[in-house]
Design a protein around this motif. Structure first.
Motif, short mmCIF file in Angstrom:
data_model
loop_
_atom_site.label_atom_id
_atom_site.label_comp_id
_atom_site.label_asym_id
_atom_site.label_seq_id
_atom_site.Cartn_x
_atom_site.Cartn_y
_atom_site.Cartn_z
N ALA A 239 -23.09 -11.62 5.62
CA ALA A 239 -21.91 -11.74 6.47
C ALA A 239 -21.92 -10.72 7.58
O ALA A 239 -22.44 -9.60 7.43
CB ALA A 239 -20.64 -11.58 5.63
N VAL A 241 -18.83 -9.15 9.63
CA VAL A 241 -17.36 -9.17 9.56
C VAL A 241 -16.75 -8.22 10.60
O VAL A 241 -17.39 -7.27 11.05
CB VAL A 241 -16.87 -8.79 8.15
CG1 VAL A 241 -17.45 -9.75 7.11
CG2 VAL A 241 -17.24 -7.36 7.79
N LEU A 319 -15.65 -11.61 1.83
CA LEU A 319 -16.52 -10.58 1.26
C LEU A 319 -16.97 -10.91 -0.15
O LEU A 319 -18.02 -10.44 -0.60
CB LEU A 319 -15.80 -9.23 1.28
CG LEU A 319 -15.63 -8.60 2.67
CD1 LEU A 319 -14.76 -7.37 2.60
CD2 LEU A 319 -16.98 -8.25 3.30
N ALA A 325 -23.07 -7.12 4.03
CA ALA A 325 -22.12 -7.26 5.13
C ALA A 325 -22.44 -6.29 6.26
O ALA A 325 -22.52 -5.07 6.05
CB ALA A 325 -20.70 -7.04 4.64
N PRO A 342 -15.55 -3.64 2.38
CA PRO A 342 -16.82 -4.15 1.85
C PRO A 342 -17.35 -3.30 0.70
O PRO A 342 -17.85 -3.83 -0.30
CB PRO A 342 -17.76 -4.12 3.06
CG PRO A 342 -16.87 -4.18 4.24
CD PRO A 342 -15.63 -3.44 3.84
N THR A 347 -20.41 -4.49 -1.91
CA THR A 347 -21.21 -5.09 -0.85
C THR A 347 -22.08 -4.01 -0.20
O THR A 347 -21.60 -2.91 0.09
CB THR A 347 -20.30 -5.71 0.23
OG1 THR A 347 -19.40 -6.63 -0.39
CG2 THR A 347 -21.11 -6.46 1.27
#
Length: 438
Positions: A239, A241, A319, A325, A342, A347
């Motif tokens: 991801a 973000v 998430l 991330a 995160p 993450t």
């Protein structure tokens, strides 16, 4: 600039604001037309209340946007437990939604009055706060001066000063001192922030750590999460973000670079400002990518390249769909975004080099191995590729990030301790009122 000139400047600011007040209606109306103001509650921006003031002690909290609002929620909840009323002002529609979701009817929400004397005075005349608590870096001259003139103690909590803000205030040191002398206390996020506030004349200053560390991880709707996880299946994901302009295209280019090595790769892009989503979807589609938009309910099929997370309040969902991330506003923009959410959700965190606004948090994560700084798009692609292909390294980063967050907790307790001399008299007042009413 001398102290005398600083005070003259602030007086001029006061008069200029009063003169401009009749003309700001057009500006607020324009913001409302763009969805940046609540059309039905525009009068609150002029200090016109939409609720009655409750009897008893009342604290005014101000949090500018979503991040600041989330940060002060645990602090507000602690104070509500003492039987003290809270008026929370925010500056954005999305932060008002967060306040409703997290605190509901336990507090009174109002939109913050414009920093113009007529608006601020009207607000204070109605609410008569016994204490004002301001979050992070909201330094509004007229509001500070009006509170000071009324001898309302005002405290800055979770205080921070970015490199740019500190440099700007240093050029106007006498103005800063004339404002900060009205502060009863500054509770700073880090030692660096604390020293900066002291250099600008704030007294006393204590350091609490970051209140955002003591918040709960962002929630997710379990039904929606399960449905999307089923659509994704066993596909590898990563991801990008809280992205800003240019970072979404960069993430899409990384996807294009990696999909030959990770053939079923799904990239999740969550722009900081979802109102850019339609233009982003068009741009990403023009790159030959298949885009599914969360806001329109598009299904994620085996052919979907990009899940565009263009909704508000669902960061916890996005998430939970990945273990890697990239946190935006750090590559093509400056300052960075908060990496704590995160890290809380296990993450592995990646970011560009421009993370000055969260320097202390990133440094702690990097030192423990929970985050990595990448220089450019190619280095980001290499880092994502490595983490996708190395489960042990990925999980080591995830574990280190979560452990770092746990080590950083305690800011709420330290902040409450700093606030105790100001809150205790209100607790006594509240209890005496309750006893007198029985």
């Amino acid at each position: 600039m001398s102290e005398r000139w600083a005070r003259a400047f602030l007086r001029a600011y006061r008069y200029a604001g009063a003169a401009a007040y009749p003309m700001v209606g057009t500006y607020v109306a324009w913001r409302a037309s763009k969805g940046k103001e609540d059309h039905n509650r525009r009068r609150e921006r002029y200090g016109v209340p939409s609720r009655e003031r409750p009897d008893g002690p009342l604290i005014w909290f101000h949090a500018a946007s979503v991040g600041e609002t989330i940060a002060v929620v645990p602090l507000i909840e602690s104070i509500l437990g003492y039987g003290i009323h809270v008026v929370l002002t925010t500056g954005t529609v999305t932060s008002a939604q967060v306040a409703e979701e997290r605190l509901g009817g336990r507090i009174i929400h109002q939109y913050v009055p414009l920093d113009l004397k007529p608006a601020v005075s009207r607000f204070l005349d109605h609410w008569h706060p016994d204490l004002a608590i301001i979050a992070e870096s909201e330094i509004w001259p007229m509001t500070i001066l009006e509170l000071g003139a009324r001898r309302v103690p005002q405290i800055l909590v979770n205080g921070r000063l970015s490199d740019r803000s500190f440099k700007s205030w240093k050029k106007r040191a006498y103005i800063a001192e004339a404002l900060f002398e009205n502060m009863a206390h500054v509770v700073a996020q880090s030692e660096v922030d604390g020293e900066r506030f002291r250099a600008l004349g704030a007294r006393p200053v204590t350091v609490s750590g970051n209140l955002k560390v003591d918040t709960s991880p962002p929630p997710a709707d379990e039904g929606a999460l399960y449905a999307i996880q089923r659509q994704i299946g066993r596909r590898p994901t990563w991801a990008a973000v809280s992205t800003h302009d240019g970072e979404e295209v960069m993430a899409a280019e990384v996807h294009a670079m990696l999909r030959s090595r990770h053939r079923s790769l799904l990239t999740i892009i969550v722009p900081r400002h979802p109102d850019r989503a339609a233009a982003l979807a068009t741009e990403l589609t023009a790159m030959g990518l298949n885009v599914a938009r969360r806001s329109t309910g598009d299904r994620i099929t085996p052919d979907t390249d990009i899940l565009l997370g263009d909704t508000i309040g669902e960061m916890g969902l996005y998430l939970r769909l990945t273990e890697i991330a990239f946190v935006g506003r750090s590559m093509t923009a400056h300052g960075g975004q908060n990496p704590l959410e995160p890290a809380m959700l296990d993450t592995a965190v990646l970011a560009g080099r421009n993370v000055q606004n969260f320097r202390d948090t990133y440094q702690r994560l990097i030192d423990r191995g929970g985050a990595k700084i990448v220089r450019d798009r190619d280095m980001l692609a290499g880092a994502v590729n490595f983490l996708l292909g190395n489960e042990i390294a990925r999980h080591d980063m995830m574990t280190a990030g979560a452990a770092t967050v746990e080590e950083m907790r305690g800011a709420l307790a330290r902040t409450l301790k700093a606030l105790e001399p100001y809150i205790h008299p209100l607790i006594v007042q509240s209890r005496l009122k309750g006893a007198g009413g029985r």
